[in-house]
Design an enzyme around this catalytic site. Sequence first.
Site, PDB file in Angstrom:
ATOM      1  CG  ASP A  36      -0.287   0.276   2.506  1.00 19.56           C
ATOM      2  OD1 ASP A  36      -0.924   0.092   3.545  1.00 19.56           O
ATOM      3  OD2 ASP A  36       0.891   0.692   2.485  1.00 19.56           O
ATOM      4  N   GLY A  83       0.852   3.956   2.064  1.00 21.57           N
ATOM      5  CA  GLY A  83       1.162   4.574   3.342  1.00 21.57           C
ATOM      6  C   GLY A  83       0.179   5.602   3.836  1.00 21.57           C
ATOM      7  N   GLY A  84      -0.572   6.210   2.959  1.00 21.16           N
ATOM      8  CA  GLY A  84      -1.435   7.313   3.361  1.00 21.16           C
ATOM      9  C   GLY A  84      -2.470   6.912   4.394  1.00 21.16           C
ATOM     10  CG  ASP A 142      -5.943  -5.447   2.080  1.00 22.37           C
ATOM     11  OD1 ASP A 142      -6.512  -4.585   1.380  1.00 22.37           O
ATOM     12  OD2 ASP A 142      -5.587  -5.249   3.264  1.00 22.37           O
ATOM     13  CB  CYS A 163     -11.222 -27.258   8.201  1.00 21.03           C
ATOM     14  SG  CYS A 163      -9.808 -26.194   7.803  1.00 21.03           S
ATOM     15  CB  CYS A 194      -6.180 -25.976   8.101  1.00 18.40           C
ATOM     16  SG  CYS A 194      -6.699 -25.839   9.814  1.00 18.40           S
ATOM     17  CB  CYS A 215      -9.304 -28.629  11.157  1.00 17.27           C
ATOM     18  SG  CYS A 215      -9.934 -26.969  11.453  1.00 17.27           S
ATOM     19  CG  HIS A 270      -9.042 -22.670  11.041  1.00 13.78           C
ATOM     20  ND1 HIS A 270      -9.620 -23.757  10.415  1.00 13.78           N
ATOM     21  CD2 HIS A 270     -10.026 -21.761  11.210  1.00 13.78           C
ATOM     22  CE1 HIS A 270     -10.906 -23.522  10.225  1.00 13.78           C
ATOM     23  NE2 HIS A 270     -11.190 -22.327  10.697  1.00 13.78           N
TER      24      HIS A 270
END
Length: 373
Positions: free
Chosen positions: A93, A95-96, A267, A305, A307, A310, A336
């Site tokens: 990004d 920065g602002g 994001d 799940c 992952c 899990c 997760h």
Amino acid sequence: MTERFSFTLEAADGRARKGVISTPRGEIRTPAFMPVGTAATVKAMMPESVAATGADILLGNTYHLMLRPGAERIERLGGLHRFMNWSGPILTDSGGFQVMSLAELRKLTEEGVTFRSHVDGSRHMLSPETSMDIQRQLGSDIVMCFDECPALPADHDRIAESMRLSMRWAQRSRDAFGDRPGHALFGIQQGGDVEDLRGESAEALQEIGFDGYAIGGLAVGEGQKIMFQVLDYAPGMLPADKPRYLMGVGKPDDIVGAVKRGVDMMDCVLPSRSGRTGQAWTRRGQVNIKNARHADDPRPLDEACTCPACTNYSRAYLHHVFRSGEIISSMLLTWHNLHYYQELMAEMRDAISAGSFDAFEADFNAQRSAGDI
Ligand SMILES: CNc1nc2cc3nc(NC)[nH]c3cc2c(=O)[nH]1
Ligand SMILES: [Zn+2]
């Protein structure tokens, strides 16, 4: 390996789109979710673990990295990819937004923003020109224009004045960015929740010309209803053949609603930050692992799940390590949550290809309970 930056649309279902962004450092499958790696790390995650969750691209924060360890230092050490051991695409990004929310003693003028570091009180200045220099030193693949994001609610004149400043800064960002094959510069649409100002901003940005277009000025306290009202028209004002990036979003249902309305990239710190506070997001709703009712529960967070959290651990274990403040607690819950977010994106990409996004959305809403599960 492509030397250029390009976006290819592969399928659409209603306003939802599926595509691929090609960069010299790899491809980004869209709709895409970008984990946030604020200070050159996705907190509590090794880079290879972030890749294992399915993330193609990370976000880095200019404000944090310019203050510590410094953009010059990262450049000297080979750039942000080498520094943080992430070989895939990185978006930084400008920065602002963070200056306005984190720095002290800020002064905003037509030139830019002067401020004191929240780290050591040192004085700094961010402008379109310095932000482009810093992002070039970091070596990010996708650079964001330097803009100003007003908090909502705000009156029409304040939103108009702020948007027009951001458009002047967009031109200066474009001029300072120069010609960098393989690197992209994204413009950021502003205009708050005012349709004609959003249109004016979209036209101004297209006049200048960018490789992608972000929808800024949202997820700043307006709430999902107003955000979706803006997303009912804002994405369509932007060029259809370029990626559309909604900044700072969001909860799983925000993300589904945004993709439905034509957003390609997002994001948010939510999955990583909430993982560290014991909040797990699942297809069936949220699990607040610190709640005592999990202390003897042998089941995983989510049976469906795959992952590591899990697959290998019970809610009872996650409850224990969270309550004990063990480091593995942040590791497992972050993993997760990021895994779930990427699975959601993959399911939406598949649904768009199959022309079944409406069925996906209906199933997504049917499975989720409002309360904790
Ligand atoms: C870098 N410029 C820029 N960043 C943003 C980050 C955001 N993050 C949120 N919610 C968490 N809204 C945002 C808006 C902007 C925005 O309008 N501009
Ligand atoms: Zn899981």
